[in-house]
Design a protein around this motif. Structure first.
Motif, mmCIF file in Angstrom:
data_model
loop_
_atom_site.group_PDB
_atom_site.id
_atom_site.type_symbol
_atom_site.label_atom_id
_atom_site.label_comp_id
_atom_site.label_asym_id
_atom_site.label_seq_id
_atom_site.Cartn_x
_atom_site.Cartn_y
_atom_site.Cartn_z
ATOM 1 N N ASN A 127 56.739 -47.134 7.070
ATOM 2 C CA ASN A 127 57.145 -48.044 6.001
ATOM 3 C C ASN A 127 55.966 -48.482 5.150
ATOM 4 O O ASN A 127 56.063 -48.560 3.923
ATOM 5 N N ARG A 128 54.824 -48.738 5.794
ATOM 6 C CA ARG A 128 53.661 -49.207 5.028
ATOM 7 C C ARG A 128 53.084 -48.121 4.122
ATOM 8 O O ARG A 128 52.293 -48.406 3.217
ATOM 9 N N PHE A 129 53.481 -46.861 4.363
ATOM 10 C CA PHE A 129 53.032 -45.763 3.499
ATOM 11 C C PHE A 129 54.072 -45.449 2.423
ATOM 12 O O PHE A 129 53.902 -44.496 1.661
ATOM 13 N N GLN A 130 55.150 -46.249 2.403
ATOM 14 C CA GLN A 130 56.219 -46.087 1.418
ATOM 15 C C GLN A 130 56.839 -44.685 1.469
ATOM 16 O O GLN A 130 57.071 -44.037 0.441
ATOM 17 N N ILE A 131 57.103 -44.246 2.692
ATOM 18 C CA ILE A 131 57.783 -42.964 2.896
ATOM 19 C C ILE A 131 59.287 -43.220 2.967
ATOM 20 O O ILE A 131 59.757 -44.031 3.759
ATOM 21 N N GLN A 132 60.010 -42.535 2.143
ATOM 22 C CA GLN A 132 61.464 -42.697 2.120
ATOM 23 C C GLN A 132 62.076 -42.170 3.406
ATOM 24 O O GLN A 132 61.723 -41.083 3.889
ATOM 25 N N ASP A 133 63.014 -42.942 3.967
ATOM 26 C CA ASP A 133 63.709 -42.529 5.180
ATOM 27 C C ASP A 133 65.001 -41.808 4.804
ATOM 28 O O ASP A 133 65.950 -42.415 4.295
ATOM 29 N N ASN A 140 60.714 -35.836 -1.670
ATOM 30 C CA ASN A 140 59.880 -36.449 -0.629
ATOM 31 C C ASN A 140 60.762 -37.071 0.454
ATOM 32 O O ASN A 140 61.986 -37.050 0.371
ATOM 33 N N ARG A 186 51.640 -36.402 -3.189
ATOM 34 C CA ARG A 186 51.266 -37.661 -2.540
ATOM 35 C C ARG A 186 51.381 -37.560 -1.025
ATOM 36 O O ARG A 186 50.486 -37.976 -0.283
ATOM 37 N N GLU A 187 52.488 -37.002 -0.577
ATOM 38 C CA GLU A 187 52.681 -36.901 0.869
ATOM 39 C C GLU A 187 51.740 -35.867 1.484
ATOM 40 O O GLU A 187 51.307 -36.022 2.643
#
Length: 272
Positions: free
Chosen positions: A127-133, A100, A162-163
């Motif tokens: 960030n609020r969706f907890q997506i890894q950068d 992800n 999830r994504e």
């Protein structure tokens, strides 16, 4: 009026199969009924809406479900006079659905600061969706003819359950384009400066039109008042002339009435 800032947006992939076997088409990543080409075009439209509010002129490499060669996409970008270019995609990894994260790719060192600005804006928005950068990654084989700040954005994996679910949500798509938008503003302050210049020019033009309209209205009122003044003045002059004529007619002396005189002949009393 100042010239608008021009930005080009590429909705990755595109096209559908037809009865013509020679017609190329490219749906991108396909998971179930979800196609990358549809997601990218929707993201392009949303980003265009944000940029237009900033008085930016937006050029899309495609605005329908059509297949466009990479070389032709770049030709359209180059012909537009764009000052920055973003290509929209979603990621995929066959064999491991747990992979992800969001990444921004850039083709040349000159585009690194632009890619970093886009990545920073995207990371903050997601960030609020907890997506890894996953940061920025160099991809020299992409957009090899690029001569302006260029970045390819892959905000999530369609192969990650999830994504993929997030990619189908409007608020997540809005967050993606907002992150890219904020990154563009940070990459070149001239975008905001141009917006302010255009806003001031539009306000000045509106004020000029309003002043001209008010002046025209005043001139029309003055002309109307002048016409009525001439009409009323003419009526007054006519009234004075008629009244004077009437008074003269009343004061003119009339000849005395004629009286007929009667004469009596005298009788003579002489004797013969």
């Amino acid at each position: 009026m100042p010239s608008p800032y021009v930005i080009a947006i590429d909705a990755g992939h595109g096209g559908s199969p037809t009865s013509d076997p020679t017609q190329l088409w490219d749906p991108g990543v396909v998971v179930g009924a979800v196609m990358e080409k549809e997601i990218t075009l929707d993201l392009a439209f949303r980003l265009r809406t944000l940029l237009r509010r900033e008085r930016v002129k937006v050029v899309l490499t495609r605005s329908t479900d059509e297949y466009v060669e990479i070389s032709e996409r770049w030709n359209r970008v180059h012909a537009s006079g764009a000052r920055m270019f973003v290509s929209l995609h979603v990621n995929a990894y066959d064999g491991d659905p747990s992979i992800n994260g969001a990444a921004v790719l850039y083709p040349k060192p000159d585009s690194l600061p632009f890619a970093q600005a886009i990545d920073a804006g995207l990371a903050q928005a997601l960030n609020r969706f907890q997506i890894q950068d996953d940061g920025v990654v160099t991809k020299p084989e992409l957009w090899v003819h690029s001569d302006i700040p260029t970045a390819t954005v892959e905000p999530a994996y369609l192969t990650n359950p999830r994504e993929r679910s997030l990619l189908l949500q409007n608020d997540f798509r809005d967050a993606i384009v907002m992150g890219i938008f904020q990154g563009m503003l940070a990459a070149d302050p001239q975008i905001e400066q141009t917006r302010i210049q255009i806003a001031h020019a539009e306000a000045a033009a509106a004020a000029q039109r309003q002043a001209e309209a008010a002046s025209a209205a005043d001139a029309a009122r003055t002309a109307t008042a002048t016409r009525w003044g001439l009409i009323i003045g003419g009526i007054m002059v006519l009234w004075v002339v008629m009244r004077t004529a009437i008074r003269r007619a009343v004061r003119t002396p009339q000849p005395p009435p004629y009286r007929r005189r009667t004469y009596r002949r005298r009788r003579s009393n002489g004797k013969l």
